[in-house]
Design a protein around this motif. Structure first.
Motif, PDB file in Angstrom:
ATOM      1  N   GLY A  39       0.810  -1.214   0.000  1.00  0.00           N
ATOM      2  CA  GLY A  39       0.000   0.000   0.000  1.00  0.00           C
ATOM      3  C   GLY A  39       0.843   1.263   0.000  1.00  0.00           C
ATOM      4  O   GLY A  39       0.506   2.247  -0.665  1.00  0.00           O
ATOM      5  N   ASN A  40       1.975   1.233   0.693  1.00  0.00           N
ATOM      6  CA  ASN A  40       2.858   2.401   0.727  1.00  0.00           C
ATOM      7  C   ASN A  40       3.450   2.713  -0.646  1.00  0.00           C
ATOM      8  O   ASN A  40       3.557   3.878  -1.038  1.00  0.00           O
ATOM      9  N   THR A  41       3.852   1.653  -1.355  1.00  0.00           N
ATOM     10  CA  THR A  41       4.430   1.883  -2.686  1.00  0.00           C
ATOM     11  C   THR A  41       3.389   2.434  -3.652  1.00  0.00           C
ATOM     12  O   THR A  41       3.709   3.218  -4.549  1.00  0.00           O
ATOM     13  N   ASP A  83      -1.839   6.812  -6.129  1.00  0.00           N
ATOM     14  CA  ASP A  83      -3.026   6.010  -6.410  1.00  0.00           C
ATOM     15  C   ASP A  83      -3.671   5.685  -5.057  1.00  0.00           C
ATOM     16  O   ASP A  83      -3.575   4.577  -4.520  1.00  0.00           O
ATOM     17  N   TYR A  84      -4.335   6.679  -4.482  1.00  0.00           N
ATOM     18  CA  TYR A  84      -4.802   6.582  -3.109  1.00  0.00           C
ATOM     19  C   TYR A  84      -5.924   5.567  -2.932  1.00  0.00           C
ATOM     20  O   TYR A  84      -6.002   4.906  -1.892  1.00  0.00           O
ATOM     21  N   TYR A 129      -7.305   8.511   3.420  1.00  0.00           N
ATOM     22  CA  TYR A 129      -8.607   9.182   3.352  1.00  0.00           C
ATOM     23  C   TYR A 129      -8.433  10.693   3.409  1.00  0.00           C
ATOM     24  O   TYR A 129      -9.177  11.457   2.787  1.00  0.00           O
ATOM     25  N   LYS A 130      -7.435  11.146   4.159  1.00  0.00           N
ATOM     26  CA  LYS A 130      -7.184  12.583   4.249  1.00  0.00           C
ATOM     27  C   LYS A 130      -6.752  13.136   2.894  1.00  0.00           C
ATOM     28  O   LYS A 130      -7.179  14.221   2.484  1.00  0.00           O
ATOM     29  N   ARG A 131      -5.897  12.370   2.199  1.00  0.00           N
ATOM     30  CA  ARG A 131      -5.475  12.793   0.861  1.00  0.00           C
ATOM     31  C   ARG A 131      -6.646  12.803  -0.123  1.00  0.00           C
ATOM     32  O   ARG A 131      -6.686  13.613  -1.043  1.00  0.00           O
ATOM     33  N   LEU A 132      -7.584  11.878   0.082  1.00  0.00           N
ATOM     34  CA  LEU A 132      -8.760  11.819  -0.789  1.00  0.00           C
ATOM     35  C   LEU A 132      -9.825  12.822  -0.377  1.00  0.00           C
ATOM     36  O   LEU A 132     -10.917  12.851  -0.962  1.00  0.00           O
TER      37      LEU A 132
END
Length: 772
Positions: A438-440, A446-447, A475-478
């Motif tokens: 998920g980190n990569t 690609d959130y 979620y914050k980025r989205l």
């Protein structure tokens, strides 16, 4: 003849055998006229015939016809014997209450009950003496009272009182085996760090315990060895531990023996001790015993019942402890037993492979890679982990997870992604592998996909805090702030004292335009990390936004006190003192800003402005001259020099005026060139660059990557009605630059950097592979 009896004919032995009362002949009842008449009429309902029982006796073997037994005779509690019995019961009850209180952690209550039991017991002894029963004193009760009192004194760390109580028991010849309590006295001396006395009492207790109590003797000798270690007498400690390992070997003593050999630097004996350690029998059943092997329902039910019972849990704990000691011992002695760390670790791995702990060999090799990492030898760490690619799936997944983590830290995201895939293929249920994957994906922005991997990690391990934290960041980025808030609230329920989590909650409430909630969460942050300068600065910013200047000043000042190099905080404090007409106090903050950013002319201009506003014109003139020497093309500095020299009647005014005209002319030429360059460019609009710091209207470079803005405070200072101002009220001493803009920063505590919005709580195998 009179003695002669003639034989008479004997009666028939079986006569009357077939005779019976016709009343009991139920088969002939139908033909019994009297019975049928009684059934049809009220003749059968006549009252029963009374019988006179005075002639015959009633069958009453239990004597119930006599009525209830008379009441028991009431006890006379006034007799001495009854008083003694009641008092004994009270003493026993108090001892029991004391022990129960101690078991639930109410140590003070336990001590009070123990003291009360002591008082009651002494009253009991006096009662016996008064009644003339002094020879029948209950020694067991006296012993219990004194022992419980001594124990409760020790539990409450009242060591002198506890030692006195133990001494009373030990010196009393009437108490058999009381000498064993010298172990308790030795334990107290150990806690008091009176090691010589602890050794003395342990040895005295050892002398009074026979060889039949082997286990107790072994435990006392182990305590003696530990005390010698505390005293630094490793040779004496080795003697005790070696005796134990020869008589009754155990994991803890074996580990302590290795530590002693390591302390004296004996390589060969370290190796021998390690071999003894891994050969200590644990005395536990094989795990296969708890796996159902057939269709026998009863057998499977028994296995199901015992596989999680306390005995099996104790066995698991013992095995985990043994593995911990072996791993720690291997990591400790590996660099010391051979000429190189790698060779020593390989020897330990070979020894473990040939022991009952064969499954630990792979974990040891992974620890070898981690040790390389701690030694900053990243290449060797990577090479070691790569050797696991062809091993079984569990080990392969663990190694690939760590490799993915390493490459991610080095920002080699392609390799990190490759090894994350490898770890997932080897073990899809490995939450650490899913987090790294998920980190990569996250760094590729690609959130949505990153969120899916974090969710899958949480499905595999609902307690995985790293996955929940990263999901909240995603979620914050989205901009799905409510879902992000939900994630961090759940995380806060798990990690109650995590400053990172609380700071994220504060930031989310700020984004949701709820500053009061943001302030409350930040207050919780500083309750955990009271010296966090960034959290204090953020509190100041929020209070400033709410119009509470005094609270804002308090938090900004505290932030400056803990971290006096934050330009934003320094600038706010300087502006605050200027606004409150304490310009001389603002000078120290702008001087510090000058030290931090010596190439930024605006801080030096602000220092000069503060001198000028406070009426110290001579100091202001000297400061402007110093600025001109460092920044000869700064327009504002020259303008103020011209004004000051004119008003003070100084001869240098003409020189500064000439320089000012020359600099303004050069500035005008540069602006024309920039303008023509923009118009002639085929690519359209392009940002122009200014040639030097002195050519800027604000007196500083405009190359800030995050933009510049004028503060409302600075914009109004100094006013046009004050002396020595430029002709245009728009030209200020310096512009207020916010190099970071209005974005939110993570708090920092000391030198330890917290996870930013763009960072991750990276996952790894074990508890060692963390970035230093």
């Amino acid at each position: 003849m009179e003695n002669v009896h003639l034989a008479v004919e004997e009666d028939d032995l079986y006569s009357g055998y077939n005779d019976y009362n016709p009343t009991f002949d139920s088969e002939e009842l139908e033909n019994d006229v009297g019975f049928q008449q009684a059934v049809r009429t009220s003749h059968g309902r006549r009252p029963p015939v009374s019988i006179d029982f005075s002639v015959c006796s009633t069958f009453d073997p239990l004597g119930q016809s006599k009525g209830p037994a008379p009441p028991l005779e009431a006890k006379n509690e006034d007799t001495p014997e009854e008083k003694i019995k009641i008092l004994e019961k009270k003493v026993n009850d108090l001892i029991e209450e004391s022990c129960m209180a101690q078991s639930i952690g109410a140590l003070q209550l336990a001590l009070e009950k123990a003291k009360e039991a002591g008082r009651k017991e002494r009253a009991l002894v006096r009662q016996r003496e008064q009644s003339g029963n002094a020879d029948h004193i209950n020694l067991d009760l006296t012993y219990s009272v004194l022992l419980n009192l001594a124990n409760q004194y020790a539990n409450n760390e009242m060591y002198p009182e506890a030692l006195n109580s133990y001494q009373v028991i030990v010196k009393n010849k009437m108490f058999s085996n009381a000498g064993r309590l010298k172990v308790n006295m030795a334990n107290i001396y150990f806690k008091q760090k009176n090691y010589p006395k602890a050794i003395k009492f342990y040895r005295m207790a050892l002398d009074q315990i026979s060889n039949t109590h082997k286990e107790m003797r072994i435990k006392i000798m182990q305590n003696i060895g530990v005390v010698f270690v505390r005293m630094g007498q490793y040779s004496d400690a080795i003697t005790s531990f070696e005796h134990i390992m020869s008589e009754s070997p155990n994991i803890r003593t074996g580990f302590n023996l290795i530590l002693c050999y390591y302390a004296i630097g004996d390589r060969e004996r370290m190796k021998k001790a390690f071999q003894k350690l891994i050969s200590v029998p644990l005395g536990i059943d094989d795990e296969d015993k708890y796996i159902p092997t057939n269709d026998d329902t009863n057998s499977n039910m028994v296995i199901e019942a015992i596989k999680n019972d306390k005995l099996h849990q104790m066995e698991r704990d013992l095995k985990v402890l043994a593995e911990k000691y072996i791993m720690t011992a291997a990591k400790l002695i590996a660099p010391a037993i051979e000429t190189s760390f790698a060779t020593g670790f390989d020897w330990c791995v070979d020894m473990v492979k040939s022991s009952q702990y064969v499954e630990l060999a792979n974990d040891l090799e992974i620890n070898k890679a981690i040790t390389y990492l701690r030694q900053k030898d990243f290449n060797q760490a990577v090479e070691t982990l790569k050797t696991f690619e062809k091993k079984d799936s569990r080990v392969k997944s663990a190694a690939a997870t760590n490799l993915s983590f390493l490459y991610f830290l080095e920002k080699d995201y392609d390799q990190a992604d490759r090894y994350a895939d490898l770890a997932m293929n080897a073990d899809r249920y490995n939450p650490a592998a899913l987090i790294n994957k998920g980190n990569t994906v996250f760094v590729k922005q690609d959130y949505e996909k990153a969120a899916e991997f974090y969710k899958e990690a949480l499905r595999n391990d609902s307690s995985c805090t790293e996955a929940l934290y990263n999901l909240g960041l995603t979620y914050k980025r989205l901009n799905r702030l409510e879902e992000a808030l939900d994630c961090f609230l759940k995380l806060h329920a798990i990690l109650r004292n995590s400053a990172q989590v609380m700071y994220q909650l504060a930031h989310l409430y700020e984004l949701l335009e709820d500053p009061q909630q943001a302030i409350e969460w930040l207050m919780q942050v500083i309750s955990v990390t009271p010296t966090d300068p960034q959290a204090l600065a953020k509190l100041g910013e929020l209070h400033d936004g709410e119009g509470d200047k005094s609270q804002a000043f308090q938090y900004y000042y505290e932030s400056f006190r803990y971290f006096p190099s934050n330009i934003d905080v320094i600038e706010w404090l300087g502006a605050y003192y200027i606004e409150t007409q304490f310009c001389e106090k603002a000078i120290q903050y702008f001087e510090r800003a000058t030290l931090i950013q010596p190439t930024q002319v605006k801080w030096q201009l602000m220092v000069a402005s503060c001198y000028r506003r406070s009426g110290n014109y001579q100091k202001a003139l000297e400061t402007y001259k110093d600025i001109h020497r460092k920044f000869p093309e700064n327009v504002e500095c020259l303008r103020f020099l011209v004004r000051l020299c004119t008003d003070m009647g100084l001869k240098e005014v003409q020189d500064y005026a000439t320089k000012l005209k020359k600099v303004e002319k050069m500035k005008e030429i540069r602006e024309q060139r920039v303008k023509s360059g923009r118009e002639g460019s085929a690519r359209g609009r392009r940002e122009g660059r200014e040639g030097s710091a002195g050519s800027a209207d604000s007196g500083h470079s405009s190359s800030s990557t995050k933009g510049e803005r004028l503060s409302a405070k600075m914009r109004s200072l100094p006013g046009s009605n004050e002396p020595y101002e430029t002709s245009s009220p728009k030209e200020l001493d310096a512009s207020y630059v916010d190099p970071l803009g209005p974005q939110m920063e993570r708090p920092k505590t000391g030198a330890k950097r917290r996870v930013e919005d763009d960072d991750f709580a990276d996952e790894e195998l074990g508890d060692d592979l963390l970035p230093e």
